[in-house]
Design an enzyme around this catalytic site. Structure first.
Site, PDB file in Angstrom:
ATOM      1  N   ASP A  68       0.664  -1.168   0.066  1.00  0.00           N
ATOM      2  CA  ASP A  68      -0.122  -0.135  -0.059  1.00  0.00           C
ATOM      3  C   ASP A  68       0.964   1.302  -0.126  1.00  0.00           C
ATOM      4  O   ASP A  68       2.037   1.182   0.404  1.00  0.00           O
ATOM      5  CB  ASP A  68      -0.959  -0.011   1.049  1.00  0.00           C
ATOM      6  N   GLU A 133       0.265  -1.061   5.866  1.00  0.00           N
ATOM      7  CA  GLU A 133       1.175  -0.771   6.538  1.00  0.00           C
ATOM      8  C   GLU A 133       0.987   1.079   6.944  1.00  0.00           C
ATOM      9  O   GLU A 133       1.099   1.334   8.056  1.00  0.00           O
ATOM     10  CB  GLU A 133       2.445  -0.938   6.140  1.00  0.00           C
TER      11      GLU A 133
HETATM   12 ZN   LIG Z   1       6.865   2.139   4.204  1.00  0.00          ZN
END
Ligand SMILES: [Zn+2]
Length: 378
Positions: A68, A133
């Site tokens: 992501d 994340e």
């Molecule tokens: Zn990162």
């Protein structure tokens, strides 16, 4: 064009804004399966995760990272399409170029070369990739680690591909991260007319001396691996907007970034002791977004340091600075965790970019780490 650059570009074309994976993990899984990896997609809610492992034996060397990316920010400030990768003067532009699709691509091509040369390596190779994340980080690495823990599957060494380099590739590796403790403080007062302060209780005035002490406090001196704990106020608000009203309430958001010198409980106690000493009437809610972790010099730090030195000709510095990383979920399982990646100067900014040469160096360094740790006959 090299295989690593090509794969980086393929991943950059997928607008995987957190927690969207946009098929990145499928692309990666399709590269790992032919190498003999047992590929296990683990989806939780909107989050895609991938656990893949080659081999059954210990020790397990795992590469970790995320597909992501953060949003682009104002598109008109981008000189190129953030999701149409472009190389100009040896620099690759695109959202996620540095954080951290080049890191993922470098891991995949390093694994391909290593497995081709060492099909009977010792121990196991693994990857743990997630599409969450940059977001809440609840259904990503944290959940996958829970699954692994439940079946007693252990990671011995983990290399995280976050961008860790400063001026030049490989000048810095991260061997730990600080913890992050946030507080939502409400100071209670009594609203009233500004001309009749004896009939009101101003929470701004009540908090001011405590705030001065909180800001001036030295929480610790840090240690060999960590800088001193820092206290910051990020938001503060009170007042009705009217100039003749004493506010009834003050809201403050505060954050402490702390080292392994500290515990959450000790920090909370010191904050509340200061508030109590100044007789502040308050309530506070605490949030821990990550505990500090540290990998002391050992087998993994030695291998990563040597790999960087052989690849770049220079010794990396050990650092624990910056925000938290998903290493915080992996380290508590007992794994040694080291982060090595490309330059971080443009991460989360518009016109995010990475030097193409650094992507290749990174892939070579990852391959070398595998050789040092898992090649037979060493
Ligand atoms: Zn990162």
């Amino acid at each position: 064009m090299t295989a690593t650059l090509e794969l980086t570009q393929e991943l950059l074309r997928r607008p995987s804004i957190s927690p969207e994976d946009h098929g990145c993990l499928q692309v990666i899984a399709a590269r790992l399966a032919p190498l003999g990896f047992r590929v296990e997609p683990l989806a939780f809610g909107p989050v895609a995760n991938l656990w893949a492992r080659r081999g059954e034996a210990a020790p397990v060397l795992c590469f970790a990272g995320h597909t992501d990316v953060v949003p682009t920010g104002p598109r008109e400030e981008w000189r190129t399409d953030p999701f149409e990768p472009l190389v100009r003067d040896g620099v690759l532009y695109g959202r996620g170029a540095a954080d951290m699709k080049s890191g993922l691509a470098a891991m995949v091509t390093a694994l391909e070369r290593f497995v081709a040369r060492h099909p009977d390596h010792r121990g196991s190779l693994a990857v743990l990739f997630t599409s969450d994340e940059e977001g809440p980080s609840v259904d990503g690495t944290r959940r996958v680690v829970e699954v692994l823990e439940a079946r007693n599957e252990k990671i011995d060494w983990c290399v995280v591909g976050e961008p860790t380099s400063g001026e030049v590739f490989g000048d810095t590796i991260k061997v730990g991260r600080r913890g992050s403790l946030s507080g939502r403080l409400t100071v209670h007062g009594v609203q009233g007319h500004i001309a009749y302060p004896q009939l009101a209780d101003n929470p701004v005035h009540g908090f001011a001396p405590a705030m001065a002490e909180l800001v001036a406090t030295q929480w610790d001196a840090g240690n060999e691996f960590f800088q001193p704990t820092s206290f910051q106020i990020s938001n503060i608000s009170a007042g009705t907007g009217a100039p003749n009203v004493i506010p009834g309430e003050l809201k403050v958001r505060l954050n402490l970034r702390f080292s392994t010198e500290q515990t959450v409980e000790a920090l909370q106690k010191r904050v509340t002791a200061i508030l109590d000493r100044h007789r502040v009437n308050y309530s506070i809610e605490w949030f821990v977004s990550g505990l500090p972790f540290l990998t002391r010099p050992g087998v993994l730090t030695g291998a990563v340091e040597r790999a960087v030195e052989e690849t770049t000709g220079q010794k990396p510095a050990y650092s624990t600075t910056g925000g938290t990383s998903d290493g915080r979920f992996i380290a508590p399982t007992g794994a040694q965790v080291v982060e090595l990646g490309v330059g971080n100067a443009t991460i989360h900014k518009v016109n995010e970019c990475v030097r193409v040469a650094d992507i290749e160096l990174l892939s070579r360094a990852y391959e070398r780490v595998m050789e040092l740790l898992l090649a037979r006959g060493r």
